[in-house]
Design a protein around this motif. Structure first.
Motif: not given
Length: 302
Positions: A4-33
Protein backbone atom coordinates in the motif's frame (compact mmCIF):
# COMPACT_ATOMS: atom_id res chain seq x y z
CA UNK A 1 7.62 -0.67 2.82
CA UNK A 2 4.14 -2.18 2.53
CA UNK A 3 2.54 -2.70 -0.87
CA UNK A 4 0.00 0.00 0.00
CA UNK A 5 2.85 2.37 0.84
CA UNK A 6 4.54 1.62 -2.49
CA UNK A 7 1.34 2.43 -4.37
CA UNK A 8 0.95 5.75 -2.55
CA UNK A 9 4.61 6.63 -3.04
CA UNK A 10 4.22 6.05 -6.78
CA UNK A 11 0.98 8.04 -7.01
CA UNK A 12 2.41 10.90 -4.96
CA UNK A 13 4.95 11.43 -7.74
CA UNK A 14 2.37 11.41 -10.54
CA UNK A 15 0.85 14.74 -11.58
CA UNK A 16 -1.92 15.26 -14.15
CA UNK A 17 -1.22 17.41 -17.16
CA UNK A 18 -4.37 19.55 -17.27
CA UNK A 19 -5.51 22.12 -14.71
CA UNK A 20 -8.95 20.49 -14.51
CA UNK A 21 -7.32 17.19 -13.47
CA UNK A 22 -5.10 18.95 -10.93
CA UNK A 23 -8.24 20.48 -9.45
CA UNK A 24 -10.03 17.11 -9.41
CA UNK A 25 -7.23 15.38 -7.53
CA UNK A 26 -6.88 18.24 -5.06
CA UNK A 27 -10.65 18.26 -4.61
CA UNK A 28 -10.64 14.55 -3.71
CA UNK A 29 -7.81 14.95 -1.19
CA UNK A 30 -9.49 17.94 0.44
CA UNK A 31 -12.81 16.07 0.59
CA UNK A 32 -11.25 13.06 2.29
CA UNK A 33 -8.84 14.71 4.74
CA UNK A 34 -9.11 18.47 4.38
CA UNK A 35 -11.04 21.46 5.72
CA UNK A 36 -11.91 24.87 4.29
CA UNK A 37 -12.17 28.10 6.21
CA UNK A 38 -11.91 31.85 5.58
CA UNK A 39 -9.78 34.57 7.08
CA UNK A 40 -11.05 38.02 8.00
CA UNK A 41 -10.48 39.31 4.48
CA UNK A 42 -12.58 36.51 3.01
CA UNK A 43 -9.68 34.58 1.55
CA UNK A 44 -10.08 30.82 1.39
CA UNK A 45 -7.85 28.67 3.60
CA UNK A 46 -7.33 25.00 2.74
CA UNK A 47 -5.84 22.72 5.39
CA UNK A 48 -4.91 19.09 4.71
CA UNK A 49 -4.13 16.63 7.54
CA UNK A 50 -2.34 13.39 6.70
CA UNK A 51 0.06 10.80 8.16
CA UNK A 52 1.96 10.69 4.86
CA UNK A 53 4.48 13.46 4.25
CA UNK A 54 4.56 12.71 0.51
CA UNK A 55 0.83 13.47 0.26
CA UNK A 56 1.23 16.77 2.10
CA UNK A 57 4.04 17.74 -0.25
CA UNK A 58 2.00 16.66 -3.25
CA UNK A 59 -0.78 19.02 -2.14
CA UNK A 60 1.82 21.79 -2.05
CA UNK A 61 2.77 21.05 -5.68
CA UNK A 62 -0.87 20.66 -6.79
CA UNK A 63 -1.76 24.07 -5.36
CA UNK A 64 1.36 25.65 -6.80
CA UNK A 65 0.70 24.24 -10.29
CA UNK A 66 -3.03 25.05 -10.22
CA UNK A 67 -3.14 28.50 -8.61
CA UNK A 68 0.48 29.67 -8.77
CA UNK A 69 0.42 30.30 -5.04
CA UNK A 70 2.54 28.80 -2.29
CA UNK A 71 1.68 26.98 0.87
CA UNK A 72 3.21 25.54 4.00
CA UNK A 73 3.92 21.95 4.97
CA UNK A 74 4.47 21.31 8.68
CA UNK A 75 4.41 18.34 10.99
CA UNK A 76 3.32 17.64 14.54
CA UNK A 77 3.07 14.60 16.79
CA UNK A 78 -0.35 13.08 17.30
CA UNK A 79 -0.95 11.18 20.54
CA UNK A 80 -4.10 9.43 19.30
CA UNK A 81 -2.52 6.33 17.78
CA UNK A 82 0.13 5.62 20.42
CA UNK A 83 -0.14 7.39 23.80
CA UNK A 84 3.53 6.64 24.59
CA UNK A 85 5.30 7.73 21.41
CA UNK A 86 2.56 9.29 19.32
CA UNK A 87 2.53 9.26 15.51
CA UNK A 88 3.79 12.01 13.27
CA UNK A 89 1.09 13.91 11.38
CA UNK A 90 1.61 16.38 8.55
CA UNK A 91 -0.55 19.27 7.54
CA UNK A 92 -0.55 21.43 4.48
CA UNK A 93 -1.98 24.94 4.60
CA UNK A 94 -2.65 27.18 1.62
CA UNK A 95 -4.44 30.53 1.41
CA UNK A 96 -5.89 32.44 -1.51
CA UNK A 97 -9.16 33.49 -3.14
CA UNK A 98 -8.71 31.08 -6.04
CA UNK A 99 -8.95 28.07 -3.73
CA UNK A 100 -12.75 28.23 -3.93
CA UNK A 101 -12.36 26.44 -7.26
CA UNK A 102 -11.25 23.33 -5.37
CA UNK A 103 -14.66 23.10 -3.71
CA UNK A 104 -16.44 23.46 -7.03
CA UNK A 105 -14.19 21.22 -9.15
CA UNK A 106 -16.02 19.64 -12.07
CA UNK A 107 -15.28 15.94 -12.35
CA UNK A 108 -16.74 15.12 -15.75
CA UNK A 109 -14.00 14.01 -18.12
CA UNK A 110 -12.54 10.51 -17.83
CA UNK A 111 -9.10 11.93 -17.00
CA UNK A 112 -10.61 13.97 -14.15
CA UNK A 113 -12.37 10.90 -12.76
CA UNK A 114 -9.03 9.07 -12.76
CA UNK A 115 -7.43 11.99 -10.93
CA UNK A 116 -10.26 12.15 -8.38
CA UNK A 117 -9.99 8.44 -7.56
CA UNK A 118 -6.21 8.79 -7.29
CA UNK A 119 -6.60 11.66 -4.82
CA UNK A 120 -9.23 9.79 -2.77
CA UNK A 121 -6.97 6.75 -2.47
CA UNK A 122 -3.94 8.83 -1.53
CA UNK A 123 -5.90 10.55 1.22
CA UNK A 124 -7.84 7.66 2.68
CA UNK A 125 -7.16 4.39 0.89
CA UNK A 126 -5.21 1.20 1.36
CA UNK A 127 -4.52 -2.02 -0.53
CA UNK A 128 -3.41 -5.32 1.00
CA UNK A 129 -0.26 -7.23 0.09
CA UNK A 130 -1.39 -9.31 -2.94
CA UNK A 131 0.78 -12.22 -1.79
CA UNK A 132 -1.59 -12.61 1.17
CA UNK A 133 -4.99 -11.46 -0.07
CA UNK A 134 -6.80 -9.19 -2.53
CA UNK A 135 -8.40 -6.21 -0.81
CA UNK A 136 -8.61 -2.56 -1.85
CA UNK A 137 -10.53 0.06 0.10
CA UNK A 138 -11.14 3.78 0.55
CA UNK A 139 -12.56 4.90 3.91
CA UNK A 140 -15.11 7.71 3.66
CA UNK A 141 -16.54 9.98 6.33
CA UNK A 142 -20.06 9.99 4.89
CA UNK A 143 -22.26 7.66 2.90
CA UNK A 144 -22.68 10.33 0.21
CA UNK A 145 -18.93 10.42 -0.49
CA UNK A 146 -18.78 6.61 -0.51
CA UNK A 147 -21.63 6.41 -3.01
CA UNK A 148 -19.95 8.98 -5.24
CA UNK A 149 -16.68 7.02 -5.27
CA UNK A 150 -18.59 3.80 -5.92
CA UNK A 151 -20.33 5.52 -8.85
CA UNK A 152 -16.98 6.56 -10.33
CA UNK A 153 -15.53 3.06 -9.91
CA UNK A 154 -18.59 1.39 -11.44
CA UNK A 155 -18.13 3.70 -14.40
CA UNK A 156 -14.76 2.01 -14.96
CA UNK A 157 -16.43 -1.44 -14.84
CA UNK A 158 -15.19 -2.27 -11.34
CA UNK A 159 -17.45 -4.20 -8.96
CA UNK A 160 -17.12 -1.75 -6.07
CA UNK A 161 -19.19 -2.32 -2.94
CA UNK A 162 -19.86 -0.30 0.23
CA UNK A 163 -19.86 -1.49 3.82
CA UNK A 164 -20.36 0.48 7.01
CA UNK A 165 -17.52 0.23 9.53
CA UNK A 166 -18.31 1.93 12.84
CA UNK A 167 -18.83 5.60 11.92
CA UNK A 168 -17.25 5.31 8.46
CA UNK A 169 -18.31 4.00 5.07
CA UNK A 170 -15.83 1.87 3.15
CA UNK A 171 -15.78 1.45 -0.62
CA UNK A 172 -13.94 -1.76 -1.43
CA UNK A 173 -12.84 -4.26 -4.07
CA UNK A 174 -12.16 -7.92 -3.24
CA UNK A 175 -11.04 -9.44 -6.54
CA UNK A 176 -7.59 -9.30 -8.09
CA UNK A 177 -8.89 -8.25 -11.51
CA UNK A 178 -10.77 -5.29 -10.05
CA UNK A 179 -7.72 -4.13 -8.11
CA UNK A 180 -5.56 -4.39 -11.24
CA UNK A 181 -8.13 -2.25 -13.07
CA UNK A 182 -8.14 0.28 -10.22
CA UNK A 183 -4.35 0.58 -10.22
CA UNK A 184 -4.51 1.12 -13.96
CA UNK A 185 -7.19 3.81 -13.59
CA UNK A 186 -5.09 5.62 -10.96
CA UNK A 187 -2.01 5.17 -13.19
CA UNK A 188 0.02 3.22 -10.62
CA UNK A 189 1.67 1.20 -13.38
CA UNK A 190 4.72 -0.03 -11.44
CA UNK A 191 2.52 -1.39 -8.63
CA UNK A 192 0.20 -2.87 -11.25
CA UNK A 193 3.04 -4.90 -12.76
CA UNK A 194 4.10 -6.13 -9.31
CA UNK A 195 0.56 -7.25 -8.55
CA UNK A 196 0.21 -8.96 -11.94
CA UNK A 197 3.45 -10.88 -11.33
CA UNK A 198 2.11 -12.07 -7.98
CA UNK A 199 -1.19 -13.08 -9.60
CA UNK A 200 0.62 -15.09 -12.29
CA UNK A 201 2.74 -16.92 -9.70
CA UNK A 202 -0.36 -17.61 -7.58
CA UNK A 203 -2.26 -18.97 -10.57
CA UNK A 204 0.67 -21.19 -11.55
CA UNK A 205 0.87 -22.58 -8.00
CA UNK A 206 -2.88 -23.17 -7.98
CA UNK A 207 -2.72 -25.02 -11.29
CA UNK A 208 0.16 -27.19 -10.08
CA UNK A 209 -1.66 -27.92 -6.82
CA UNK A 210 -4.86 -28.81 -8.69
CA UNK A 211 -2.92 -31.12 -11.00
CA UNK A 212 -1.07 -32.77 -8.11
CA UNK A 213 -4.30 -33.20 -6.16
CA UNK A 214 -6.00 -34.68 -9.21
CA UNK A 215 -3.13 -37.07 -9.86
CA UNK A 216 -2.99 -38.00 -6.18
CA UNK A 217 -6.72 -38.70 -6.18
CA UNK A 218 -6.36 -40.88 -9.28
CA UNK A 219 -3.43 -42.76 -7.72
CA UNK A 220 -5.40 -43.32 -4.51
CA UNK A 221 -8.38 -44.50 -6.53
CA UNK A 222 -6.19 -46.92 -8.52
CA UNK A 223 -4.46 -48.23 -5.39
CA UNK A 224 -7.80 -48.73 -3.61
CA UNK A 225 -9.18 -50.61 -6.61
CA UNK A 226 -6.06 -52.83 -6.78
CA UNK A 227 -6.26 -53.61 -3.05
CA UNK A 228 -9.94 -54.57 -3.42
CA UNK A 229 -9.12 -56.77 -6.41
CA UNK A 230 -6.38 -58.60 -4.47
CA UNK A 231 -8.74 -59.08 -1.50
CA UNK A 232 -11.42 -60.57 -3.77
CA UNK A 233 -8.94 -62.87 -5.52
CA UNK A 234 -7.52 -64.12 -2.19
CA UNK A 235 -11.06 -64.77 -0.94
CA UNK A 236 -11.84 -66.83 -4.05
CA UNK A 237 -8.56 -68.75 -3.71
CA UNK A 238 -9.21 -69.53 -0.05
CA UNK A 239 -12.87 -70.40 -0.61
CA UNK A 240 -13.01 -72.50 -3.79
CA UNK A 241 -9.53 -72.29 -5.30
CA UNK A 242 -8.68 -71.18 -8.83
CA UNK A 243 -9.23 -74.52 -10.60
CA UNK A 244 -12.97 -73.87 -10.90
CA UNK A 245 -12.40 -70.54 -12.65
CA UNK A 246 -12.39 -70.13 -16.44
CA UNK A 247 -8.84 -69.99 -17.84
CA UNK A 248 -9.01 -66.24 -18.59
CA UNK A 249 -10.16 -65.36 -15.06
CA UNK A 250 -7.57 -67.68 -13.51
CA UNK A 251 -4.82 -66.04 -15.57
CA UNK A 252 -5.86 -62.53 -14.43
CA UNK A 253 -6.21 -63.65 -10.80
CA UNK A 254 -2.74 -65.20 -10.64
CA UNK A 255 -1.12 -62.26 -12.46
CA UNK A 256 -2.78 -59.67 -10.19
CA UNK A 257 -1.54 -61.52 -7.10
CA UNK A 258 1.98 -61.57 -8.53
CA UNK A 259 1.89 -57.91 -9.64
CA UNK A 260 -0.43 -56.07 -7.20
CA UNK A 261 0.87 -52.61 -8.19
CA UNK A 262 0.58 -53.06 -11.98
CA UNK A 263 -1.81 -50.84 -13.94
CA UNK A 264 -4.58 -52.39 -16.00
CA UNK A 265 -2.54 -51.84 -19.15
CA UNK A 266 0.56 -53.45 -17.61
CA UNK A 267 -1.54 -56.29 -16.24
CA UNK A 268 -2.96 -57.03 -19.68
CA UNK A 269 0.51 -57.19 -21.20
CA UNK A 270 1.68 -59.62 -18.48
CA UNK A 271 -1.05 -62.22 -19.16
CA UNK A 272 -0.25 -65.46 -20.99
CA UNK A 273 -2.59 -64.27 -23.69
CA UNK A 274 -2.28 -60.44 -23.58
CA UNK A 275 -5.49 -58.37 -23.64
CA UNK A 276 -6.28 -54.66 -23.49
CA UNK A 277 -7.32 -52.53 -20.50
CA UNK A 278 -11.05 -53.06 -21.09
CA UNK A 279 -10.56 -56.84 -21.27
CA UNK A 280 -8.60 -56.87 -18.00
CA UNK A 281 -11.17 -54.61 -16.32
CA UNK A 282 -14.01 -56.89 -17.46
CA UNK A 283 -12.32 -59.99 -16.00
CA UNK A 284 -11.54 -58.25 -12.71
CA UNK A 285 -15.18 -57.22 -12.40
CA UNK A 286 -16.19 -60.85 -12.97
CA UNK A 287 -13.83 -61.93 -10.21
CA UNK A 288 -15.32 -59.32 -7.90
CA UNK A 289 -18.83 -60.59 -8.64
CA UNK A 290 -17.76 -64.17 -7.88
CA UNK A 291 -16.19 -63.07 -4.59
CA UNK A 292 -19.35 -61.20 -3.58
CA UNK A 293 -21.54 -64.22 -4.33
CA UNK A 294 -19.24 -66.42 -2.27
CA UNK A 295 -19.42 -63.98 0.62
CA UNK A 296 -23.22 -63.88 0.40
CA UNK A 297 -23.43 -67.66 0.39
CA UNK A 298 -21.01 -67.89 3.30
CA UNK A 299 -23.15 -65.42 5.21
CA UNK A 300 -26.31 -67.38 4.45
CA UNK A 301 -24.69 -70.63 5.56
CA UNK A 302 -23.60 -69.07 8.81
Amino acid sequence: MSFSGKVKEELAMRFPGGRHCLLSELSAISTMCGTFSEDREGEEILTIHTENEAIARKCFTLVEKTFNIGGEVSSYTSMRSNPETGSKMYYFLAQGKGLKAVRNASVQAVCCKRAYLRGAFLASGSVSDPRKSYHFEIVCGTERIAQYLQHLMLGFQMDAKIVRRKKSYVVYLKDGTGIVDMLNVMEAHVALMELENVRILKEMRNRVNRKVNCETANINKTVSAAVKQVEDIIYIRDSIGFDKLPEGLKDVALTRLEYPEATLKELGELLETPVGKSGVNHRLRKLSEIAEKLRDNQGGTA
